[in-house]
Design an enzyme around this catalytic site. Structure first.
Site, short mmCIF file in Angstrom:
data_model
loop_
_atom_site.label_atom_id
_atom_site.label_comp_id
_atom_site.label_asym_id
_atom_site.label_seq_id
_atom_site.Cartn_x
_atom_site.Cartn_y
_atom_site.Cartn_z
N SER A 152 0.84 -1.20 0.00
CA SER A 152 0.00 0.00 0.00
C SER A 152 0.87 1.25 0.00
CB SER A 152 -0.90 0.01 1.24
OG SER A 152 -1.78 -1.08 1.19
N GLU A 183 -3.72 -4.32 -7.05
CA GLU A 183 -3.72 -2.97 -7.67
C GLU A 183 -4.25 -1.92 -6.69
OE1 GLU A 183 -4.49 -2.58 -11.83
OE2 GLU A 183 -4.00 -4.69 -12.16
N GLY A 184 -3.92 -2.13 -5.43
CA GLY A 184 -4.33 -1.22 -4.36
C GLY A 184 -5.50 -1.81 -3.61
#
Ligand code: COS
Length: 385
Positions: free
Chosen positions: A131, A363-364
């Protein structure tokens, strides 16, 4: 429902739907069991020209946009989200070149990517930087006309299979996130190896591995954009690619809904199909509404990006967070409707539930997406006052 597709998008939808039905569904269980990389499916995608959807025509692609990719990803993910990932994992890996590559880099790499001859991977995450993407440690030190890379990238989709890897590394430690740079690293570069294949809960038809760099010498021609641009390259790449994760989640959710409706009409209890019970109908109604709402948002985000809008982070994150939360809920409820059968591997919904989980993480994470949305909202409000 009429979603206002262009003729090309209708063609892509029909083609991908056919591939999902005829090619992917018969083999998805095999890849889920074995975790082999689906090279035979890569060949199918390549023959259908799907790798070139978002690549400019002058490099052999179709010159399409995010919406075209969304249509393809949704349909293929209805078949198997893991198998389809070989295709759009390549889409993620090639974005840094599409968005920031020089003409020379585009000429060198894009034709092979468009033809499906070489897959791509995107290397940002590390053991201690997920993150917090700005805290990566992999270094790239200038040495004459080269950069020397050292470090390890973790959980990389298409890792070890991709021949073209776009990698974010630190060229100036003192500058933090502003000291990161993006590089193209080819698979056979000395000093570049791969860690073990990860044994995953879902998307098992996709390979996930570490990218390991030990004194890996990369020519300066492989630097993407300029030194110090790496964090921006990564963030803009993710802004563009998150609707793809959303489309993957949408495909998984739509497929689970279809299975649940079908089963509820076949399964009889208390002398009638379970679809005649309001308890089941209400569940199906909520699932269908959620899928349709997710579809609306994912299509809207994709078209907004294609319109050339500059500030796309918020809508892109919204599409990803909403569609992936819907996928998790809808697949969980599909398992519930199928009951004991839903929990068994002979029905596809338990796999869909396992596949859905990653869309809330990669992807987050969805917590990061909410942070992106929240910060933008506050910034926009501050700009108005
Ligand atoms: N587009 C352009 N620039 C961006 C940007 C975007 N989407 N997001 C951030 N930036 C810029 C900022 O404007 C800032 O620039 P300045 O230094 O000129 O002010 C710089 O990048 C640093 O931004 P910020 O301070 O917001 O960075 P943070 O380290 O606080 O991180 C988040 C921001 C959390 C949004 C980022 O780290 C992130 O997206 N993390 C998740 C990463 C991820 O998805 N990982 C999954 C693995 S990749 S498959």
């Amino acid at each position: 429902m009429d979603y206002g597709f262009t003729e090309e998008q209708e063609m892509i939808r029909d083609l991908c739907r056919q591939i999902a039905e005829e090619k992917i569904k018969p083999v998805r269980e095999h890849y889920d069991e074995t975790e082999e990389f689906p090279w035979d499916m890569v060949k199918v995608f390549a023959e259908a020209d799907l790798f070139g959807i978002s690549i400019e025509e002058k490099y052999g692609g179709m010159g399409g946009g995010i919406m075209d990719t969304t249509v393809a990803v949704e349909e293929l993910s209805k078949g198997c989200a893991g198998i389809a990932l070989s295709l759009f994992g390549t889409g993620l890996g090639v974005f840094p070149i599409l968005l920031f590559g020089s003409d020379e880099q585009k000429e060198k790499y894009l034709p092979d990517v468009a033809a499906g001859k070489r897959l791509c991977a995107f290397g940002l995450t590390e053991a201690n930087a997920g993150s917090d993407a700005g805290s990566i440690q992999t270094s790239a030190l200038k040495d004459g006309d080269d950069y020397i890379l050292n470090g390890t990238k973790q959980w990389i989709t298409n890792g070890g299979e991709a021949e073209i890897n776009t990698v974010i590394a630190i060229t100036n430690k003192a500058k933090g996130a502003r000291g990161a740079s993006a590089f193209i690293v080819e698979k056979d570069t000395p000093g570049f190896t791969f860690g073990k294949k990860e044994n995953k809960m879902g998307i098992r038809g996709s390979t996930t591995r570490e990218l390991v760099f030990q004194d890996c010498r990369v020519p300066k021609e492989n630097l993407i954009a300029r030194e110090g641009m790496g964090f921006i390259v990564a963030m803009k790449t993710l802004d563009m690619s998150r609707p793809g994760v959303a489309a993957q989640a949408l495909g998984i959710a739509a497929a689970a809904l279809e299975e649940a409706v079908k089963y509820s009409r076949e399964r009889r209890q208390f002398g009638k199909p379970i679809s005649s019970f309001q308890g089941v109908q209400f569940m199906l109604a909520d699932m269908a509404t959620q899928v349709e709402a997710a579809r609306g948002l994912v299509y809207q985000a994709s078209r907004y990006i294609d319109s050339g809008a500059k500030d796309i982070s918020k809508i892109s994150a919204m599409a990803k967070v909403y569609a992936s939360d819907v996928a998790m809920e809808v697949t969980t409820n599909a398992v519930q409707i199928l009951g004991g059968y839903g929990y068994m591997k002979e029905y596809p919904v338990e796999k869909m539930m396992r596949d859905a989980k990653i869309t809330q993480i990669y992807e987050g994470t969805n917590q990061i997406q909410r942070e992106v949305i929240g910060l933008k909202l506050i910034k926009e409000a501050a700009g108005k006052n």
